[in-house]
Design an enzyme around this catalytic site. Structure first.
Site, mmCIF file in Angstrom:
data_model
loop_
_atom_site.group_PDB
_atom_site.id
_atom_site.type_symbol
_atom_site.label_atom_id
_atom_site.label_comp_id
_atom_site.label_asym_id
_atom_site.label_seq_id
_atom_site.Cartn_x
_atom_site.Cartn_y
_atom_site.Cartn_z
ATOM 1 N N ASP A 191 -2.442 -5.623 0.869
ATOM 2 C CA ASP A 191 -2.504 -6.068 -0.385
ATOM 3 C C ASP A 191 -2.812 -7.063 -0.806
ATOM 4 O O ASP A 191 -2.675 -7.568 -2.296
ATOM 5 C CB ASP A 191 -0.512 -6.044 -0.606
ATOM 6 C CG ASP A 191 -0.499 -6.141 -1.564
ATOM 7 O OD1 ASP A 191 -1.256 -5.400 -2.891
ATOM 8 O OD2 ASP A 191 1.210 -6.301 -2.161
ATOM 9 N N SER A 202 0.894 -4.836 -8.433
ATOM 10 C CA SER A 202 -0.027 -4.076 -7.281
ATOM 11 C C SER A 202 1.465 -2.470 -8.601
ATOM 12 O O SER A 202 2.225 -2.751 -9.059
ATOM 13 C CB SER A 202 0.757 -4.296 -6.382
ATOM 14 O OG SER A 202 0.477 -5.296 -5.668
ATOM 15 N N GLN A 228 -5.681 1.569 -4.407
ATOM 16 C CA GLN A 228 -4.392 1.106 -4.767
ATOM 17 C C GLN A 228 -4.805 0.881 -6.518
ATOM 18 O O GLN A 228 -6.089 0.195 -6.364
ATOM 19 C CB GLN A 228 -4.169 -0.955 -4.266
ATOM 20 C CG GLN A 228 -3.206 -1.206 -5.058
ATOM 21 C CD GLN A 228 -2.744 -2.628 -4.686
ATOM 22 O OE1 GLN A 228 -2.890 -3.213 -5.679
ATOM 23 N NE2 GLN A 228 -1.799 -3.309 -3.934
#
Length: 323
Positions: free
Chosen positions: A237, A261, A311
């Site tokens: 991430d 995100s 993502q």
């Protein structure tokens, strides 16, 4: 605009991460659902049990929880409810799909409700809600599988410079007296080295929708497959929107740039050890509608593909001058 605060550098960021990932069991709960059908008959949709855990949060200069932290904690919480369904045969995580629903507060702990959706002959499914202030901030479904043989293939790793030939984040921003610069340089448990150059201070010289970076933990961690998967998800991430940023001439310090995100998907193909160098080869197929999509593949130094990640994130330039 949220003001930033300085975080005292840790003597052992890896130890801090391990402590945060060690979520604690705190009990169980029953979840039930029903609805009124035609206003006459109440239909019972059944009940499910939830195992409850709690974990601490990492301090952040901007005060918001790092999404990778919560994702990694969800993996550990879910994995601790799986264990060995069949005696002597462990089940390891092989995929997850989650949505980030609300910003989290880095000054507060997070509670995790793990639902045991199914334990089959070789697969187990879990749903985890990460909760703060009575509302979910992340909801994720995961699947675990016993080791199995079968057909096998993988794509080829890109040919890139070795990690030792590249500057560390501390080399790039470590001398800058700014809370985010110091956090990037000294507050992270994972060493990140960009092949095409970092996007901390300025946009990339060339606008292209791909990048490569090497990463590994700053020191050894316990040899635990569940923990390794959690740390890999945590580190994934850090940079998933950077290929989209690179394609659009954006740096983390660009005026008015805001990112968050939105969702995260990950597939764990083969065993991984993040104490050894992992190449994260990333690309961005598209940015549109204030959103950017990132896709990445993770390889060991010998070229073994260990994971694939996708993502989508919010990407906005607010009140920034147009090029």
């Amino acid at each position: 605009m949220t003001s930033l605060v300085s975080i005292e550098p840790s003597d052992d960021p890896v130890g801090d991460l391990l402590n945060i990932l060690d979520v604690r069991p705190v009990g169980s709960a029953t979840i039930s659902a029903s609805f009124d059908e035609d206003g006459e008959r109440r239909v019972d949709l059944g009940q499910s049990g939830a195992d409850l855990f709690v974990g601490e949060s990492q301090p952040q200069p901007h005060g918001r929880i790092f999404g990778g932290q919560v994702l990694a904690q969800c993996i550990v919480a879910a994995g601790r409810t799986v264990g060995e369904i069949n005696p002597g045969v462990p089940r390891h995580i092989h995929s997850l799909h989650g949505y980030f629903l609300r910003p989290g507060d880095a000054a507060q702990p997070v509670r995790f409700a793990v639902e045991r959706l199914r334990d089959g002959g070789s697969f187990s499914a879990r749903r985890v809600h990460a909760i703060q202030n009575g509302a979910p901030i992340l909801s994720v479904i995961m699947s675990f599988q016993e080791d199995a043989g079968g057909i096998d293939h993988q794509v080829t790793m890109p040919d890139v410079p070795a990690p030792e030939s590249l500057p560390t984040t501390a080399d790039i921003v470590g001398d800058i007296d700014h809370p985010m610069a110091q956090h990037w340089a000294r507050g992270r448990a994972v060493d990140v080295r960009h092949v095409e150059g970092g996007l901390y201070l300025a946009p990339a010289d060339e606008r292209q929708p791909f990048q490569n970076l090497w990463m590994r933990t700053l020191r050894e961690v316990p040899n635990d497959p569940l923990l390794s998967a959690a740390i890999l998800a945590y580190a994934s991430d850090y940079s998933m929107l950077e290929a989209a940023m690179r394609a659009n001439g954006i740096a983390w310090s660009s005026p008015g740039y805001r990112a968050a995100s939105l969702d995260h998907a990950m597939w764990f193909h083969r065993p991984v050890d993040l104490t050894q160098w992992i190449l994260f080869a990333q690309e961005s197929p598209s940015t549109s509608g204030g959103r950017g999509l990132g896709v990445g593949r993770m390889f060991t130094e010998d070229g073994t593909l260990v994971a694939t990640v996708a993502q989508e994130g919010m990407m906005r330039l607010k009140d920034a001058p147009r090029p």
